[in-house]
Design a protein around this motif. Structure first.
Motif, PDB file in Angstrom:
ATOM      1  N   TYR A   1     -83.638  33.395-153.576  1.00 22.35           N
ATOM      2  CA  TYR A   1     -83.330  33.452-152.151  1.00 22.35           C
ATOM      3  C   TYR A   1     -84.383  32.692-151.333  1.00 22.35           C
ATOM      4  O   TYR A   1     -85.580  32.881-151.565  1.00 22.35           O
TER       5      TYR A   1
ATOM      6  N   SER B   1     -81.953  48.055-145.956  1.00 22.65           N
ATOM      7  CA  SER B   1     -81.088  46.946-145.537  1.00 22.65           C
ATOM      8  C   SER B   1     -80.034  46.677-146.608  1.00 22.65           C
ATOM      9  O   SER B   1     -78.909  46.285-146.281  1.00 22.65           O
ATOM     10  N   LYS B   2     -80.368  46.898-147.869  1.00 21.60           N
ATOM     11  CA  LYS B   2     -79.378  46.737-148.936  1.00 21.60           C
ATOM     12  C   LYS B   2     -78.997  48.113-149.511  1.00 21.60           C
ATOM     13  O   LYS B   2     -77.821  48.391-149.706  1.00 21.60           O
TER      14      LYS B   2
ATOM     15  N   SER C   1     -89.263  46.302-143.006  1.00 23.02           N
ATOM     16  CA  SER C   1     -88.290  45.577-143.845  1.00 23.02           C
ATOM     17  C   SER C   1     -89.014  45.152-145.118  1.00 23.02           C
ATOM     18  O   SER C   1     -90.247  45.213-145.181  1.00 23.02           O
ATOM     19  N   SER C   2     -88.269  44.684-146.101  1.00 25.28           N
ATOM     20  CA  SER C   2     -88.985  44.195-147.282  1.00 25.28           C
ATOM     21  C   SER C   2     -89.645  42.847-146.977  1.00 25.28           C
ATOM     22  O   SER C   2     -90.654  42.503-147.584  1.00 25.28           O
ATOM     23  N   SER C   3     -89.104  42.107-146.015  1.00 17.87           N
ATOM     24  CA  SER C   3     -89.771  40.857-145.622  1.00 17.87           C
ATOM     25  C   SER C   3     -91.166  41.155-145.073  1.00 17.87           C
ATOM     26  O   SER C   3     -92.143  40.486-145.418  1.00 17.87           O
TER      27      SER C   3
ATOM     28  N   ASN D   1     -81.431  37.176-156.533  1.00 19.36           N
ATOM     29  CA  ASN D   1     -80.400  36.696-155.628  1.00 19.36           C
ATOM     30  C   ASN D   1     -80.520  35.165-155.571  1.00 19.36           C
ATOM     31  O   ASN D   1     -81.592  34.672-155.251  1.00 19.36           O
TER      32      ASN D   1
ATOM     33  N   VAL E   1     -84.411  45.003-154.074  1.00 16.69           N
ATOM     34  CA  VAL E   1     -83.540  45.413-152.971  1.00 16.69           C
ATOM     35  C   VAL E   1     -82.063  45.523-153.387  1.00 16.69           C
ATOM     36  O   VAL E   1     -81.299  46.270-152.788  1.00 16.69           O
ATOM     37  N   PHE E   2     -81.691  44.790-154.466  1.00 16.29           N
ATOM     38  CA  PHE E   2     -80.283  44.878-154.923  1.00 16.29           C
ATOM     39  C   PHE E   2     -80.121  45.743-156.178  1.00 16.29           C
ATOM     40  O   PHE E   2     -79.077  45.692-156.836  1.00 16.29           O
TER      41      PHE E   2
ATOM     42  N   ASP F   1     -89.278  42.873-156.432  1.00 10.13           N
ATOM     43  CA  ASP F   1     -88.324  43.037-155.329  1.00 10.13           C
ATOM     44  C   ASP F   1     -87.026  43.565-155.929  1.00 10.13           C
ATOM     45  O   ASP F   1     -86.340  42.868-156.673  1.00 10.13           O
TER      46      ASP F   1
ATOM     47  N   VAL G   1     -87.725  39.184-158.972  1.00  7.86           N
ATOM     48  CA  VAL G   1     -86.637  39.658-158.110  1.00  7.86           C
ATOM     49  C   VAL G   1     -85.587  40.269-159.041  1.00  7.86           C
ATOM     50  O   VAL G   1     -85.015  39.582-159.885  1.00  7.86           O
TER      51      VAL G   1
HETATM   52  C1  LIG Z   1     -83.947  39.253-152.820  1.00  7.11           C
HETATM   53  C2  LIG Z   1     -84.197  39.587-151.383  1.00  7.11           C
HETATM   54  N1  LIG Z   1     -85.328  40.223-151.021  1.00  7.11           N
HETATM   55  C3  LIG Z   1     -85.580  40.558-149.741  1.00  7.11           C
HETATM   56  C4  LIG Z   1     -84.682  40.274-148.740  1.00  7.11           C
HETATM   57  C5  LIG Z   1     -85.014  40.668-147.325  1.00  7.11           C
HETATM   58  O1  LIG Z   1     -84.555  41.945-147.071  1.00  7.11           O
HETATM   59  P1  LIG Z   1     -84.990  42.768-145.756  1.00  7.11           P
HETATM   60  O2  LIG Z   1     -83.796  42.809-144.893  1.00  7.11           O
HETATM   61  O3  LIG Z   1     -85.361  44.149-146.266  1.00  7.11           O
HETATM   62  O4  LIG Z   1     -86.149  42.093-145.156  1.00  7.11           O
HETATM   63  C6  LIG Z   1     -83.506  39.593-149.063  1.00  7.11           C
HETATM   64  C7  LIG Z   1     -82.531  39.268-148.019  1.00  7.11           C
HETATM   65  O5  LIG Z   1     -81.358  39.072-148.250  1.00  7.11           O
HETATM   66  C8  LIG Z   1     -83.244  39.250-150.399  1.00  7.11           C
HETATM   67  O6  LIG Z   1     -82.131  38.597-150.761  1.00  7.11           O
END
Ligand SMILES: Cc1ncc(COP(=O)(O)O)c(C=O)c1O
Length: 399
Positions: A122, A241-242, A96-98, A172, A202-203, A200, A168
């Motif tokens: 976030y 995930s996104k 995951s990115s986390s 978010n 992801v969006f 980051d 980011v």
């Molecule tokens: C900006 C941002 N980065 C990372 C994540 C975590 O994503 P992942 O599900 O890939 O761990 C989120 C989760 O919503 C997020 O909002």
């Protein structure tokens, strides 16, 4: 018996308690915080998604700390479609990115080192930093009709201990993209101070304007590379995930970029960190080439939803006591509300009176009251009803 880094306060906040209480009493709550794409009524190609996980190779274990080559090549093709050139050697898969953040904090920081994170943003980064013994310092995003990064504030907050600046993009919940000008300045600061950039994105595929301009056609020219050769060490984070709205499948990645020598060293070290866990499962790696073929189909549905909910939000709140902060993309909307009670009290009262659940701004580190955050993912009927009730609530209580 336990570490001080896990000595959290476990008691639920008043808003969460109220929600649980109403739910137990059988109240039907309109949840405007739902960001789970698998529970938002999309019609994704479910049969194909499931059959992609039954690859015959899944029966064999062929561990590769970076992740399987075919999956990494598929990710390169994803970037090629966005006009970004990446080689499979620059990619490391994560679950995951986390998890990617965690690996990067282990790579870059000693105990007590610092990373800079945006505010508002976030509420994930502090936890990730904390459990890796890293300190967070904030830099501000300012709003004056659009969101801007306070670059001076980044400079002010850099210390001897700063190891990374987290961008980011888009952020978010502000939905703001890093402008090319901001990127140039921040990359230059990072290069001069030998600080890494963790970007980051992801969006990144969810920009409102694209849909308006080209009726669903996807344009991925997000990154203008810094014009100088003085590139800081950069880690680009993303995942399905996104990008594919499949958080349950657990696959993310890091793209490592920068000066050749530093890049090589970072990859070699990350490879050992990843090898220690080998956390990415084989079926999802084998499925990725097939899954990414559905990107357009999945993203178009989400883009339609977030864009139409965002428009709905603006239309319903037009000429009301609430205003909508301008965002450029992402899955969240920010509503400015009358600042008569705290955001938390506002959210509790709204829940109690109208059965509508929203997040108060402080959840995303807004420093001042006067903001609530809603997800743009809920289905239209739920979203529209929830926002109408919110408007009525404000008219009745704050006039
Ligand atoms: C900006 C941002 N980065 C990372 C994540 C975590 O994503 P992942 O599900 O890939 O761990 C989120 C989760 O919503 C997020 O909002």
């Amino acid at each position: 018996m336990f570490s001080s880094r896990t000595s959290w306060n476990f008691s639920a906040n008043d808003l969460t308690k109220k929600k649980a209480e109403l739910f137990q009493n059988g109240r039907a709550i309109l949840d405007l915080t739902e960001t789970n794409p698998t529970k938002s009524g999309f019609s994704f190609p479910f049969t194909e998604i499931l059959s992609s996980l039954s690859h015959s190779e899944n029966i064999f274990y062929s561990p590769n700390p970076k992740g399987n080559l075919q999956a990494r090549e598929t990710i390169c093709n994803y970037y090629t479609a966005r006009n970004i050139s990446v080689s499979p050697e620059q990619i490391i898969l994560t679950s995951s990115s986390s998890e990617a953040y965690s690996l990067l904090f282990r790579l870059l920081c000693n105990v007590g080192d610092e990373v800079l994170i945006p505010k508002p943003s976030y509420p994930l980064f502090e936890y990730l930093a904390e459990i890796n013994d890293v300190q967070t310092k904030y830099y501000h995003l300012e709003y004056d009709g659009s969101w801007k990064i306070d670059v001076e504030n980044i400079k002010e907050n850099i210390s001897e201990k700063t190891k990374a600046i987290i961008l980011v993009n888009p952020n978010n919940p502000t939905g703001s993209f890093v402008s090319n000008e901001e990127r140039e300045k921040i990359f230059s600061i990072a290069y001069q101070k030998s600080i890494s950039i963790i970007e980051d994105e992801v969006f990144a595929d969810f920009r409102f304007q694209i849909l308006a301009r080209s009726a669903g056609g996807l344009d991925f020219r997000l990154h203008k590379p810094p014009s100088s050769n003085h590139k800081p060490l950069t880690f680009l984070l993303n995942g399905i995930s996104k990008t594919l709205a499949l958080p349950q499948m657990k696959l993310g990645w890091i793209v490592i970029d920068g000066d050749d020598e530093l890049q090589r060293e970072a990859i070699a070290r990350l490879e050992i960190l990843a090898d220690t866990f080998l956390s990415v499962n084989t079926p999802i790696q084998n499925a990725l080439p097939e899954l990414l073929l559905f990107r357009k189909e999945i993203q178009e549905q989400i883009l339609l939803r977030i864009k139409s909910n965002y428009d709905l939000l603006q239309r319903i709140m037009f000429n009301s006591q609430c205003s909508i902060l301008n965002g450029e993309g992402g899955w969240s909307g920010i509503i400015q509300i009358p600042k008569i009670v705290s955001d938390e009290q506002f959210a509790i009262k709204l829940l109690q009176q109208e059965n509508v659940f929203v997040h108060p701004g402080h959840f995303f580190d807004f420093e001042k009251d006067g903001y609530i955050i809603v997800s743009l993912l809920p289905q239209k009927e739920i979203f529209e009803e929830g926002i109408m009730r919110l408007k009525k609530f404000v008219e009745e209580n704050f006039n």
